[in-house]
Motif scaffolding. Structure first.
Motif, PDB file in Angstrom:
ATOM      1  N   SER A 170      38.799  56.319  72.180  1.00 39.35           N
ATOM      2  CA  SER A 170      37.803  55.819  73.137  1.00 39.35           C
ATOM      3  C   SER A 170      37.257  54.453  72.743  1.00 39.35           C
ATOM      4  N   THR A 171      37.478  54.037  71.507  1.00 38.26           N
ATOM      5  CA  THR A 171      36.901  52.773  71.026  1.00 38.26           C
ATOM      6  C   THR A 171      37.936  51.807  70.462  1.00 38.26           C
ATOM      7  N   HIS A 172      39.201  52.225  70.359  1.00 43.76           N
ATOM      8  CA  HIS A 172      40.243  51.383  69.783  1.00 43.76           C
ATOM      9  C   HIS A 172      41.478  51.382  70.675  1.00 43.76           C
TER      10      HIS A 172
ATOM     11  N   ARG B  97      45.843  51.073  66.952  1.00 42.88           N
ATOM     12  CA  ARG B  97      44.785  50.989  65.939  1.00 42.88           C
ATOM     13  C   ARG B  97      44.145  52.353  65.723  1.00 42.88           C
ATOM     14  N   ALA B  98      43.955  53.120  66.812  1.00 39.77           N
ATOM     15  CA  ALA B  98      43.378  54.455  66.680  1.00 39.77           C
ATOM     16  C   ALA B  98      44.278  55.345  65.830  1.00 39.77           C
TER      17      ALA B  98
ATOM     18  N   GLN C 149      37.788  60.377  69.629  1.00 40.98           N
ATOM     19  CA  GLN C 149      36.741  59.380  69.418  1.00 40.98           C
ATOM     20  C   GLN C 149      37.340  58.005  69.138  1.00 40.98           C
ATOM     21  N   LEU C 150      38.361  57.952  68.305  1.00 39.42           N
ATOM     22  CA  LEU C 150      38.998  56.678  67.983  1.00 39.42           C
ATOM     23  C   LEU C 150      39.693  56.077  69.196  1.00 39.42           C
TER      24      LEU C 150
ATOM     25  N   THR D 263      44.177  46.984  61.229  1.00 41.21           N
ATOM     26  CA  THR D 263      43.627  48.188  60.644  1.00 41.21           C
ATOM     27  C   THR D 263      43.569  48.029  59.147  1.00 41.21           C
TER      28      THR D 263
ATOM     29  N   GLU E 172      44.127  54.218  62.092  1.00 36.71           N
ATOM     30  CA  GLU E 172      42.865  54.588  61.439  1.00 36.71           C
ATOM     31  C   GLU E 172      42.782  56.094  61.229  1.00 36.71           C
TER      32      GLU E 172
ATOM     33  N   THR F 143      38.196  63.535  65.619  1.00 40.98           N
ATOM     34  CA  THR F 143      38.060  62.075  65.549  1.00 40.98           C
ATOM     35  C   THR F 143      39.162  61.357  66.327  1.00 40.98           C
TER      36      THR F 143
END
Length: 247
Positions: free
Chosen positions: A89-91, A95-96, A86-87, A213, A99, A83
């Motif tokens: 790539s979107t945050h 923040r990644a 993945q995080l 977050t 989270e 993850t």
């Protein structure tokens, strides 16, 4: 057997598993996670039956309880480690990271039963676990820390050892208590410490402490169905073991 470089599971001859055999194996692991989390001494025959596989298929994949429990542990740690990318790539990097820390806490609290199964089933608990999940989790932490250092959102020079020691308090929290506020406060403090001395704090796009977050268990945050992770080697009576150090 697991090929960590290719991310494949292979048979005894070293060949990749057929798609149907891979599905059977993953189904066994999914059921085993649920059953072992519920009861550390869940019968293997029950796991095989609920997974819809015969005894021969089950024992071909996992010849004994220890092999099954260790692979469940490794499989779950790999899921959580994955993850991180993945995080990112979107945050934004900070923040990644925050989270991912929440997901780590949720795994640790949710999988207390798996920790019991690990202790009961593994003859050499600490050293065996140190070889499993260590690589994926360390790589995930390194990925997150590197992205944040490059973005100027954490202080320079933080390594995975530092990070693991900073979050070690998670494994002192009773998973059967109202753990969310305590975990959120701890991880917020860790994040504040990581930001101290960061070159990019205060620039546009950098997340201010306590913002951006949601806390663990806060509205809008859904706990992952499979939980997050326990890392290697520390057995301090908490919900899961702990990764210590890097290769």
């Amino acid at each position: 057997m697991r090929d960590e470089v290719r991310g494949e599971t292979r048979d005894e001859q070293g060949a990749p598993l057929r798609p149907d055999a891979q599905r059977n194996r993953e189904r066994i692991l999914e059921v085993a996670m649920t059953e072992l989390t519920r009861a550390a001494d869940a019968p293997l025959s029950t796991i095989a039956k609920k997974a819809g596989v015969g005894q021969g298929t089950f024992y071909r994949n996992f010849p004994n309880r220890e092999a099954l429990v260790l692979e469940v542990y490794r499989f779950e740690m790999q899921q959580v480690a994955d993850t991180a990318a993945q995080l990112l790539s979107t945050h934004a990097p900070d923040r990644a990271l925050r989270e991912w820390m929440d997901r780590l806490a949720q795994y640790a609290m949710a999988k207390a039963g798996l920790a019991d199964a690990l202790r009961k089933s593994t003859s050499n608990f600490g050293s065996s676990l140190a070889k499993l999940g260590h690589g994926p989790v360390t790589r995930a932490i390194t990925l997150l820390l590197t992205a944040n250092e490059q973005a100027g959102t954490i202080r320079p020079g933080v390594n995975p050892d530092d990070f693991v020691l900073a979050i070690a308090g998670l494994w002192q929290i009773d998973p059967h208590s109202d753990w969310q506020p305590r975990a959120t406060r701890l991880l917020d403090l860790v994040m504040d410490g990581l930001r101290a001395g960061a070159s990019g704090v205060g620039v546009p796009g950098a997340e201010a402490p306590g913002e951006g977050t949601p806390g663990v268990g806060a509205p809008g945050v859904e706990a992952p169905g499979a939980g997050g992770l326990a890392t290697d080697e520390t057995d301090a009576g908490g919900p899961g073991p702990m990764v210590r150090g890097t290769d």
